[in-house]
Design a protein around this motif. Structure first.
Motif, PDB file in Angstrom:
ATOM      1  N   MET A   1       0.849  -1.174   0.000  1.00 12.42           N
ATOM      2  CA  MET A   1       0.000   0.000   0.000  1.00 12.42           C
ATOM      3  C   MET A   1       0.884   1.222   0.000  1.00 12.42           C
ATOM      4  SD  MET A   1      -1.740   2.627   2.174  1.00 12.42           S
ATOM      5  CE  MET A   1      -0.221   2.745   2.983  1.00 12.42           C
ATOM      6  N   ALA A   2       1.028   1.805  -1.121  1.00 11.92           N
ATOM      7  CA  ALA A   2       1.801   3.040  -1.197  1.00 11.92           C
ATOM      8  C   ALA A   2       0.928   4.108  -1.827  1.00 11.92           C
ATOM      9  CB  ALA A   2       3.063   2.831  -2.030  1.00 11.92           C
ATOM     10  N   TYR A   3       1.063   5.312  -1.310  1.00 16.64           N
ATOM     11  CA  TYR A   3       0.372   6.432  -1.922  1.00 16.64           C
ATOM     12  C   TYR A   3       1.050   6.745  -3.244  1.00 16.64           C
ATOM     13  CZ  TYR A   3      -1.660   7.188   2.723  1.00 16.64           C
ATOM     14  OH  TYR A   3      -2.328   7.044   3.903  1.00 16.64           O
ATOM     15  N   THR A   4       0.289   7.244  -4.176  1.00 16.45           N
ATOM     16  CA  THR A   4       0.838   7.640  -5.470  1.00 16.45           C
ATOM     17  C   THR A   4       0.393   9.061  -5.793  1.00 16.45           C
ATOM     18  OG1 THR A   4      -1.052   6.710  -6.656  1.00 16.45           O
ATOM     19  CG2 THR A   4       0.870   5.280  -6.392  1.00 16.45           C
ATOM     20  N   LEU A   5       1.185   9.706  -6.600  1.00 18.78           N
ATOM     21  CA  LEU A   5       0.866  11.059  -7.048  1.00 18.78           C
ATOM     22  C   LEU A   5      -0.304  10.982  -8.021  1.00 18.78           C
ATOM     23  CD1 LEU A   5       1.885  14.033  -6.904  1.00 18.78           C
ATOM     24  CD2 LEU A   5       3.147  13.530  -9.005  1.00 18.78           C
ATOM     25  N   PRO A   6      -1.409  11.661  -7.729  1.00 16.75           N
ATOM     26  CA  PRO A   6      -2.552  11.587  -8.644  1.00 16.75           C
ATOM     27  C   PRO A   6      -2.298  12.395  -9.913  1.00 16.75           C
ATOM     28  CG  PRO A   6      -3.015  13.155  -6.904  1.00 16.75           C
ATOM     29  CD  PRO A   6      -1.685  12.519  -6.567  1.00 16.75           C
ATOM     30  N   GLU A   7      -2.944  11.970 -10.977  1.00 19.49           N
ATOM     31  CA  GLU A   7      -2.920  12.750 -12.212  1.00 19.49           C
ATOM     32  C   GLU A   7      -3.719  14.028 -11.976  1.00 19.49           C
ATOM     33  OE1 GLU A   7      -1.354  12.047 -15.136  1.00 19.49           O
ATOM     34  OE2 GLU A   7      -0.457  10.326 -14.108  1.00 19.49           O
ATOM     35  N   LEU A   8      -3.340  15.097 -12.650  1.00 19.91           N
ATOM     36  CA  LEU A   8      -4.078  16.345 -12.507  1.00 19.91           C
ATOM     37  C   LEU A   8      -5.443  16.293 -13.193  1.00 19.91           C
ATOM     38  CD1 LEU A   8      -1.447  19.176 -13.067  1.00 19.91           C
ATOM     39  CD2 LEU A   8      -2.371  18.310 -10.924  1.00 19.91           C
ATOM     40  N   GLY A   9      -5.496  15.615 -14.317  1.00 20.53           N
ATOM     41  CA  GLY A   9      -6.735  15.613 -15.081  1.00 20.53           C
ATOM     42  C   GLY A   9      -6.782  16.742 -16.094  1.00 20.53           C
ATOM     43  N   TYR A  10      -5.708  17.505 -16.180  1.00 23.89           N
ATOM     44  CA  TYR A  10      -5.592  18.595 -17.136  1.00 23.89           C
ATOM     45  C   TYR A  10      -4.106  18.880 -17.332  1.00 23.89           C
ATOM     46  CZ  TYR A  10      -5.710  20.889 -12.544  1.00 23.89           C
ATOM     47  OH  TYR A  10      -5.503  21.211 -11.219  1.00 23.89           O
ATOM     48  N   ALA A  11      -3.779  19.579 -18.409  1.00 24.35           N
ATOM     49  CA  ALA A  11      -2.387  19.894 -18.717  1.00 24.35           C
ATOM     50  C   ALA A  11      -1.860  20.961 -17.757  1.00 24.35           C
ATOM     51  CB  ALA A  11      -2.273  20.393 -20.155  1.00 24.35           C
ATOM     52  N   TYR A  12      -0.557  20.978 -17.572  1.00 26.33           N
ATOM     53  CA  TYR A  12       0.051  21.962 -16.683  1.00 26.33           C
ATOM     54  C   TYR A  12      -0.235  23.403 -17.117  1.00 26.33           C
ATOM     55  CZ  TYR A  12       2.610  18.186 -14.392  1.00 26.33           C
ATOM     56  OH  TYR A  12       2.941  17.046 -13.701  1.00 26.33           O
ATOM     57  N   ASP A  13      -0.425  23.613 -18.400  1.00 24.31           N
ATOM     58  CA  ASP A  13      -0.679  24.970 -18.887  1.00 24.31           C
ATOM     59  C   ASP A  13      -2.173  25.303 -19.005  1.00 24.31           C
ATOM     60  OD1 ASP A  13      -1.394  23.454 -21.103  1.00 24.31           O
ATOM     61  OD2 ASP A  13      -0.102  24.521 -22.501  1.00 24.31           O
ATOM     62  N   ALA A  14      -3.043  24.416 -18.555  1.00 19.76           N
ATOM     63  CA  ALA A  14      -4.488  24.595 -18.735  1.00 19.76           C
ATOM     64  C   ALA A  14      -5.052  25.787 -17.966  1.00 19.76           C
ATOM     65  CB  ALA A  14      -5.232  23.331 -18.319  1.00 19.76           C
ATOM     66  N   LEU A  15      -4.372  26.235 -16.934  1.00 22.30           N
ATOM     67  CA  LEU A  15      -4.911  27.317 -16.107  1.00 22.30           C
ATOM     68  C   LEU A  15      -4.221  28.655 -16.337  1.00 22.30           C
ATOM     69  CD1 LEU A  15      -5.318  25.233 -12.852  1.00 22.30           C
ATOM     70  CD2 LEU A  15      -7.062  25.778 -14.547  1.00 22.30           C
ATOM     71  N   GLU A  16      -3.404  28.715 -17.392  1.00 24.04           N
ATOM     72  CA  GLU A  16      -2.782  29.997 -17.715  1.00 24.04           C
ATOM     73  C   GLU A  16      -3.859  30.983 -18.134  1.00 24.04           C
ATOM     74  OE1 GLU A  16       0.401  29.214 -20.491  1.00 24.04           O
ATOM     75  OE2 GLU A  16       1.705  28.558 -18.880  1.00 24.04           O
TER      76      GLU A  16
END
Length: 124
Positions: A1-16
């Protein structure tokens, strides 16, 4: 049982232009990843904590009082940081339309959403 980094669900530049891609990528892949890694390091040799956590940082935090006092700060800070950031990424949206009871209350109290925004900006 290890925690994992979740996907954002959007691109890194989506909120520019509100959040630039570099800031989002660093915050997600470095800062949030550090919380995941540090929480996993505390849980790694503690099967009783892994069972208590059940794969969910929220469950672990709800039962933090059952964790040995010497491990509580590390788990509170890192599992908590992981949970907070996971919620944070989900709460960031672009193009959401205000509606429902919140919109009704704003229009009742401020006359319009635009008036609310203007008053908010003045107060900020």
């Amino acid at each position: 049982m290890a925690y994992t980094l979740p996907e954002l669900g959007y691109a890194y530049d989506a909120l520019e232009p509100h959040f630039d891609a570099q800031t989002m990528e660093i915050h997600h892949t470095k800062h949030h990843q550090a919380y995941v890694n540090n929480a996993n390091a505390v849980l790694e040799n503690s099967p009783e904590l892994q069972e208590l956590a059940g794969g969910c940082p929220g469950k672990l935090l709800a039962h933090l009082h059952e964790v040995a006092p010497e491990k509580r700060p590390a788990l509170r800070n890192n599992a908590g940081g992981h949970l907070n950031h996971s919620l944070f990424w989900k709460s960031l949206k672009k193009g959401t339309t205000l509606q429902g009871a919140l919109k009704d209350a704003i229009e009742r109290d401020f006359g319009s959403v635009e008036n609310f925004k203007a008053e908010f900006e003045k107060a900020a």
